[in-house]
Scaffold this active site. Structure first.
Site, PDB file in Angstrom:
ATOM      1  CG  HIS A 134      -0.424   8.301   0.766  1.00  0.00           C
ATOM      2  ND1 HIS A 134       0.794   8.384   0.533  1.00  0.00           N
ATOM      3  CD2 HIS A 134      -0.015   7.341  -0.667  1.00  0.00           C
ATOM      4  CE1 HIS A 134       1.763   7.854   0.051  1.00  0.00           C
ATOM      5  NE2 HIS A 134       0.948   7.137  -1.276  1.00  0.00           N
ATOM      6  CD  GLU A 135      -3.156   5.626  -2.885  1.00  0.00           C
ATOM      7  OE1 GLU A 135      -2.544   5.480  -4.267  1.00  0.00           O
ATOM      8  OE2 GLU A 135      -2.467   5.387  -2.173  1.00  0.00           O
ATOM      9  CG  HIS A 138       0.728   9.065  -5.408  1.00  0.00           C
ATOM     10  ND1 HIS A 138       2.420   9.071  -5.100  1.00  0.00           N
ATOM     11  CD2 HIS A 138       0.683   8.358  -4.897  1.00  0.00           C
ATOM     12  CE1 HIS A 138       2.651   8.349  -4.153  1.00  0.00           C
ATOM     13  NE2 HIS A 138       1.736   8.091  -4.035  1.00  0.00           N
ATOM     14  CD  GLU A 194       4.585   5.471  -2.304  1.00  0.00           C
ATOM     15  OE1 GLU A 194       3.790   5.780  -1.036  1.00  0.00           O
ATOM     16  OE2 GLU A 194       4.326   5.691  -3.609  1.00  0.00           O
TER      17      GLU A 194
END
Length: 276
Positions: A134-135, A138, A194
């Protein structure tokens, strides 16, 4: 006023739009890597100087290993899809910080931090991979650059409204309407980021060989940690609700698996072509 506002926003049309790979979402970004990456790397170095690295050697090694595996999957995708220059710009680094904050983040250019406080939510290696994916997503989708661009556009719009309503008896009302509307718009924009990072991260963790269903379980544990406390309405939050994320990740899992298989094959073919 209408002419000034229109002029401010028509100027946005002259900004080159691009497409986020994999998701296909159109984004506006006029902040280049050359502008943001040196600052990002310097800020990360400063953060590490001011914060304590974890002395837990086993967990630190796990964070670094998972990070290397997932960033390698991202790199394979980029090089197999004509993004060599972007791939070369990343300076991947993964660190575990001694801090009870339940958080992790990735700066533009691939600088990642996990806080020890998020490890119980990760719970296992696949959970670490879900958060890591997820990070990293980004940074891959350039969400930081896009937020900077959007903030500048928001300021331009505010200036246009202020100038356009100057001397108007209803200027205060118009400025308030714009302020509230643009803020809610930015919150929705953040939630879009997100959800996109959830989906991209799911693809990347599966490409790296981790168990995709665990991504939703991370948010199950996050929801359990939050308990029955009253959360703000989703439209007033920067993040989708835990329940929304769990549902979306589970629904997206079959597509993520198909993408992961496809992109891993592309990467393998690319490596074969390079060596022959």
């Amino acid at each position: 006023m209408k002419k000034l506002i229109a002029l401010a926003f028509i100027s946005i049309l002259f900004i080159e739009c691009s497409t986020v790979p994999i998701t296909g979402r159109q984004r506006i970004n006029f902040v280049s890597d050359a502008q943001i990456l040196p600052s990002s790397f310097a800020q990360y170095a400063g953060f590490l100087e001011e914060n304590k690295l974890s002395i837990d050697a086993a967990m630190t090694n796990e964070i670094k290993t998972v990070g290397r595996n997932i960033s390698a999957a991202v790199d394979r995708f980029m090089r197999a899809n004509g993004m060599q220059a972007e791939a070369n710009a990343y300076r991947w680094e993964f660190n575990l910080i001694e801090d009870e904050t339940v958080n992790a983040w990735c700066m533009p250019g691939g600088k990642v931090v996990f806080y020890t406080g998020i490890l119980p939510i990760c719970d296992n290696t696949n959970g670490v991979a879900a958060v890591m994916g997820h990070e990293v997503a980004h940074a891959f989708a350039k969400h930081g650059q896009e937020r900077m661009s959007s903030s500048q556009i928001q300021q331009l719009g505010g200036l246009a409204v202020a100038i356009g309503t100057n001397g108007n008896k209803k200027s205060e009302m118009w400025n308030m309407i714009y302020g509230v509307g643009s803020q809610l718009g930015m919150l929705a924009f953040s939630r879009t980021h997100e959800t996109e990072a959830d989906r991209l991260g799911l693809v990347f963790m599966i490409m790296a060989g981790y168990d995709g269903p665990e991504a939703a379980e991370v948010w199950v544990r996050m929801s359990e940690r939050a308990g029955s406390g009253q959360a703000p309405p989703e439209f007033m939050s920067t993040h989708p609700s835990n329940e929304s994320r769990i549902k979306d990740l589970r629904a997206y899992l079959p597509k993520a698996r198909a993408y992961a298989e496809k992109f891993n094959k592309q990467g393998t073919a690319g490596n074969t072509n390079t060596t022959n």
